[in-house]
Design a protein around this motif. Structure first.
Motif, PDB file in Angstrom:
ATOM      1  N   ALA A  23       1.379 -21.616  -6.866  1.00  0.00           N
ATOM      2  CA  ALA A  23       1.625 -21.497  -6.137  1.00  0.00           C
ATOM      3  C   ALA A  23       0.431 -21.248  -5.599  1.00  0.00           C
ATOM      4  N   HIS A  24      -0.380 -21.146  -4.345  1.00  0.00           N
ATOM      5  CA  HIS A  24      -2.099 -21.264  -3.675  1.00  0.00           C
ATOM      6  C   HIS A  24      -1.297 -20.345  -3.397  1.00  0.00           C
ATOM      7  N   ALA A  25      -2.097 -19.292  -2.671  1.00  0.00           N
ATOM      8  CA  ALA A  25      -2.104 -18.295  -2.107  1.00  0.00           C
ATOM      9  C   ALA A  25      -1.857 -18.027  -0.367  1.00  0.00           C
ATOM     10  N   TYR A  26      -2.094 -19.149  -0.182  1.00  0.00           N
ATOM     11  CA  TYR A  26      -1.739 -19.068   1.423  1.00  0.00           C
ATOM     12  C   TYR A  26      -0.578 -19.846   1.231  1.00  0.00           C
ATOM     13  N   GLN A  27       0.269 -19.709   0.415  1.00  0.00           N
ATOM     14  CA  GLN A  27       1.837 -20.250   0.413  1.00  0.00           C
ATOM     15  C   GLN A  27       2.743 -18.842   1.000  1.00  0.00           C
ATOM     16  N   GLY A  39      -2.959 -18.130  -6.950  1.00  0.00           N
ATOM     17  CA  GLY A  39      -3.801 -18.064  -7.309  1.00  0.00           C
ATOM     18  C   GLY A  39      -5.000 -18.341  -5.918  1.00  0.00           C
ATOM     19  N   ASP A  40      -6.396 -18.433  -6.538  1.00  0.00           N
ATOM     20  CA  ASP A  40      -7.325 -19.199  -5.649  1.00  0.00           C
ATOM     21  C   ASP A  40      -7.510 -21.040  -6.146  1.00  0.00           C
ATOM     22  N   SER A  41      -7.773 -21.952  -5.809  1.00  0.00           N
ATOM     23  CA  SER A  41      -7.823 -22.788  -6.442  1.00  0.00           C
ATOM     24  C   SER A  41      -8.767 -23.244  -7.393  1.00  0.00           C
ATOM     25  N   TYR A  42      -9.147 -21.524  -7.386  1.00  0.00           N
ATOM     26  CA  TYR A  42     -10.247 -22.152  -9.346  1.00  0.00           C
ATOM     27  C   TYR A  42      -9.021 -21.155 -10.248  1.00  0.00           C
ATOM     28  N   CYS A 111     -18.771 -31.749  -6.509  1.00  0.00           N
ATOM     29  CA  CYS A 111     -17.474 -31.913  -5.153  1.00  0.00           C
ATOM     30  C   CYS A 111     -17.209 -31.020  -5.491  1.00  0.00           C
ATOM     31  N   TYR A 112     -16.232 -30.496  -4.020  1.00  0.00           N
ATOM     32  CA  TYR A 112     -15.658 -29.471  -3.828  1.00  0.00           C
ATOM     33  C   TYR A 112     -14.442 -30.765  -4.293  1.00  0.00           C
ATOM     34  N   ILE A 113     -13.549 -28.540  -5.031  1.00  0.00           N
ATOM     35  CA  ILE A 113     -11.865 -29.086  -5.524  1.00  0.00           C
ATOM     36  C   ILE A 113     -11.571 -29.975  -4.572  1.00  0.00           C
ATOM     37  N   ASN A 114     -11.457 -29.494  -3.170  1.00  0.00           N
ATOM     38  CA  ASN A 114     -10.554 -29.988  -2.219  1.00  0.00           C
ATOM     39  C   ASN A 114     -11.353 -32.107  -1.878  1.00  0.00           C
ATOM     40  N   THR A 115     -11.261 -32.398  -3.239  1.00  0.00           N
ATOM     41  CA  THR A 115     -11.192 -33.853  -3.393  1.00  0.00           C
ATOM     42  C   THR A 115     -10.180 -34.389  -3.824  1.00  0.00           C
ATOM     43  N   VAL A 127     -16.462 -27.855  -7.407  1.00  0.00           N
ATOM     44  CA  VAL A 127     -16.345 -26.003  -7.806  1.00  0.00           C
ATOM     45  C   VAL A 127     -15.360 -26.241  -6.940  1.00  0.00           C
ATOM     46  N   THR A 128     -14.859 -24.795  -6.704  1.00  0.00           N
ATOM     47  CA  THR A 128     -14.670 -24.503  -6.064  1.00  0.00           C
ATOM     48  C   THR A 128     -15.333 -22.969  -5.174  1.00  0.00           C
ATOM     49  N   SER A 129     -14.504 -22.586  -4.257  1.00  0.00           N
ATOM     50  CA  SER A 129     -15.344 -21.531  -3.234  1.00  0.00           C
ATOM     51  C   SER A 129     -15.405 -20.420  -4.223  1.00  0.00           C
ATOM     52  N   SER A 130     -14.598 -20.029  -5.431  1.00  0.00           N
ATOM     53  CA  SER A 130     -15.096 -18.847  -6.155  1.00  0.00           C
ATOM     54  C   SER A 130     -15.923 -19.460  -6.833  1.00  0.00           C
ATOM     55  N   THR A 174      -9.674 -26.548   9.912  1.00  0.00           N
ATOM     56  CA  THR A 174      -8.705 -25.024  10.366  1.00  0.00           C
ATOM     57  C   THR A 174     -10.257 -23.845  10.317  1.00  0.00           C
ATOM     58  N   HIS A 175     -11.360 -23.664   9.202  1.00  0.00           N
ATOM     59  CA  HIS A 175     -11.707 -22.722   9.176  1.00  0.00           C
ATOM     60  C   HIS A 175     -12.592 -22.575  10.357  1.00  0.00           C
ATOM     61  N   ARG A 176     -13.948 -24.596  10.673  1.00  0.00           N
ATOM     62  CA  ARG A 176     -14.562 -24.980  11.473  1.00  0.00           C
ATOM     63  C   ARG A 176     -14.644 -24.806  13.172  1.00  0.00           C
ATOM     64  N   VAL A 197     -14.787 -13.337   5.238  1.00  0.00           N
ATOM     65  CA  VAL A 197     -14.493 -14.574   5.490  1.00  0.00           C
ATOM     66  C   VAL A 197     -14.705 -15.313   4.512  1.00  0.00           C
ATOM     67  N   HIS A 198     -13.972 -16.773   4.702  1.00  0.00           N
ATOM     68  CA  HIS A 198     -13.787 -17.340   3.710  1.00  0.00           C
ATOM     69  C   HIS A 198     -14.774 -18.392   3.972  1.00  0.00           C
ATOM     70  N   PRO A 199     -15.786 -18.881   2.869  1.00  0.00           N
ATOM     71  CA  PRO A 199     -16.999 -19.969   2.941  1.00  0.00           C
ATOM     72  C   PRO A 199     -16.383 -21.092   3.730  1.00  0.00           C
ATOM     73  N   GLU A 200     -15.651 -21.505   3.416  1.00  0.00           N
ATOM     74  CA  GLU A 200     -15.931 -22.572   4.476  1.00  0.00           C
ATOM     75  C   GLU A 200     -15.330 -22.518   5.884  1.00  0.00           C
ATOM     76  N   CYS A 201     -15.929 -21.362   6.753  1.00  0.00           N
ATOM     77  CA  CYS A 201     -15.808 -21.130   7.821  1.00  0.00           C
ATOM     78  C   CYS A 201     -18.057 -21.735   8.483  1.00  0.00           C
ATOM     79  N   GLY A 213     -15.951 -14.993   0.524  1.00  0.00           N
ATOM     80  CA  GLY A 213     -14.984 -15.253  -0.261  1.00  0.00           C
ATOM     81  C   GLY A 213     -14.017 -15.935  -0.203  1.00  0.00           C
ATOM     82  N   SER A 214     -13.780 -16.304  -1.652  1.00  0.00           N
ATOM     83  CA  SER A 214     -12.677 -17.138  -1.448  1.00  0.00           C
ATOM     84  C   SER A 214     -11.504 -16.821  -1.569  1.00  0.00           C
ATOM     85  N   THR A 215      -9.606 -17.338  -1.562  1.00  0.00           N
ATOM     86  CA  THR A 215      -8.567 -16.536  -0.729  1.00  0.00           C
ATOM     87  C   THR A 215      -8.375 -15.237  -1.616  1.00  0.00           C
ATOM     88  N   THR A 216      -8.886 -15.721  -3.481  1.00  0.00           N
ATOM     89  CA  THR A 216      -8.475 -14.153  -4.040  1.00  0.00           C
ATOM     90  C   THR A 216      -9.373 -13.168  -4.118  1.00  0.00           C
TER      91      THR A 216
HETATM   92  P1  13P Z   1      -9.692 -21.439  -2.134  1.00  0.00           P
HETATM   93  O1  13P Z   1     -10.874 -21.678  -3.581  1.00  0.00           O
HETATM   94  O2  13P Z   1     -10.351 -20.079  -1.926  1.00  0.00           O
HETATM   95  O3  13P Z   1      -8.156 -21.293  -3.052  1.00  0.00           O
HETATM   96  O4  13P Z   1      -9.174 -21.932  -0.816  1.00  0.00           O
HETATM   97  C1  13P Z   1      -8.765 -23.605  -1.213  1.00  0.00           C
HETATM   98  C2  13P Z   1      -9.039 -23.710   0.807  1.00  0.00           C
HETATM   99  O5  13P Z   1      -8.337 -24.990   0.692  1.00  0.00           O
HETATM  100  C3  13P Z   1      -9.166 -23.339   1.293  1.00  0.00           C
HETATM  101  O6  13P Z   1      -9.122 -23.723   2.451  1.00  0.00           O
END
Ligand code: 13P
Ligand code: SF4
Length: 304
Positions: A23-27, A39-42, A111-115, A127-130, A174-176, A197-201, A213-216
């Motif tokens: 489960a991702h931390a946002y669940q 955990g976070d994506s990484y 590339c960000y892992i969100n691909t 890469v992931t945010s962390s 969302t973060h934007r 804050v998350h670096p997607e901001c 930093g990342s969610t974790t």
């Molecule tokens: P994390 O790498 O912090 O889990 O972030 C994934 C994500 O989709 C954040 O919006």
């Protein structure tokens, strides 16, 4: 059925069927309570490469389930709710990256892992945010084409000033949404709180933060800090999880707008149906996509 009865059925079925739930931390909290790993994506990627279970259920968004399948092609991998996709993963196609690489010869494609996994087949490393800062520092190449999130990319650039970066104007819808005005309002309402804050901001939000930093990473910072109040600039679920985890501290969302509809799509009932075999979507990827994306994800694990 109550929440508790549904959770008990999930726990029983996953043992009987040798299923691992990631489960991702946002669940939501009720899903956290039945997960084997959160955990976070990484962290999820690393965990996916280690688990022994025959079947893995991902509670998160589609690219996370594709990452699991790429790392464990012999396992049966399900996305608990098939409609959960990250809109950022649809902002650039594989052909768009090929074109960007032709326009920027000599640049390493990061590339960000969100691909999608298909997208990763034409990139050098994901890469992931962390892990982004560490990985890019460790790469031999000096010129970096960072796609698709220009906010995460801009934050990494500040942390790794010795490299040259080129960006695409993509990012998390969302973060934007958060701006300096949200920061001003939240700090005025909670003057003693630290801003995490998350670096997607946006850069204007990250620059005002006490921690990025990342969610974790955000959760660990809040736990380790002596501060008692925090404004959280990432998906609202993290505010709720922190309140459960650290009931003596106070957490406020940077804005009420910080809700990702895709991360919220998965419910405990989806997980229940998936474990029963009456829901979810099995992730199937062509062999060449798995092989191409694997190189990109393995490189992340090696450098990160
Ligand atoms: P994390 O790498 O912090 O889990 O972030 C994934 C994500 O989709 C954040 O919006
Ligand atoms: Fe994608 Fe943003 Fe949702 Fe994360 S919060 S899954 S980056 S849309």
């Amino acid at each position: 059925m109550t929440i508790q009865e549904m959770q008990e059925s999930i726990q029983k079925l996953k043992k009987e069927k040798d299923i691992c739930i990631l489960a991702h931390a946002y669940q939501s909290q009720d899903i956290w309570e039945v997960a084997d790993y959160i955990g976070d994506s990484y962290g999820l990627s690393v965990q996916a490469s280690k688990t022994d279970s025959k079947t893995i259920i991902m509670c998160g968004v589609r690219f996370m389930a594709e990452t699991v399948k790429t790392l464990s092609p012999d396992k049966t991998v399900y996305l608990a709710n098939p409609i959960a996709g990250c809109p950022m993963a649809a902002q650039l196609s594989k052909n768009d990256v090929i074109k960007l690489k032709e326009e920027n010869p000599g640049y390493a494609a990061v590339c960000y892992i969100n691909t999608t996994s298909e997208f990763k087949t034409v990139c050098d490393v994901t890469v992931t945010s962390s892990s982004a800062v560490k990985i890019i520092k460790n790469m031999p190449q000096k010129d970096i084409l960072f796609v698709p999130d220009c906010n995460l990319g801009g934050w990494v650039k500040k942390e790794v000033p010795e490299k040259n970066f080129k960006f695409f104007n993509g990012g998390c819808p969302t973060h934007r949404k958060m701006t300096q005005w949200d920061v001003k309002a939240a700090k005025a309402a909670h003057p003693d709180a630290l801003l995490l804050v998350h670096p997607e901001c946006r850069a204007e939000v990250a620059e005002a933060a006490d921690y990025v930093g990342s969610t974790t990473g955000i959760m660990i910072f809040a736990e380790d800090s002596d501060a008692k109040e925090f404004i959280i600039g990432t998906e609202a679920s993290i505010v709720q999880h922190l309140q459960f985890k650290l009931p003596d501290k106070k957490f406020y969302p940077l804005s009420q707008e910080l809700v990702c509809p895709n991360m919220r799509a998965t419910t405990l009932a989806d997980v229940y149906n998936c474990v029963k075999g009456t829901g979810g979507e099995e992730i199937i990827l062509p062999d060449d996509v798995i092989a191409g994306a694997r190189k990109c994800i393995d490189k992340m694990i090696e450098l990160g």
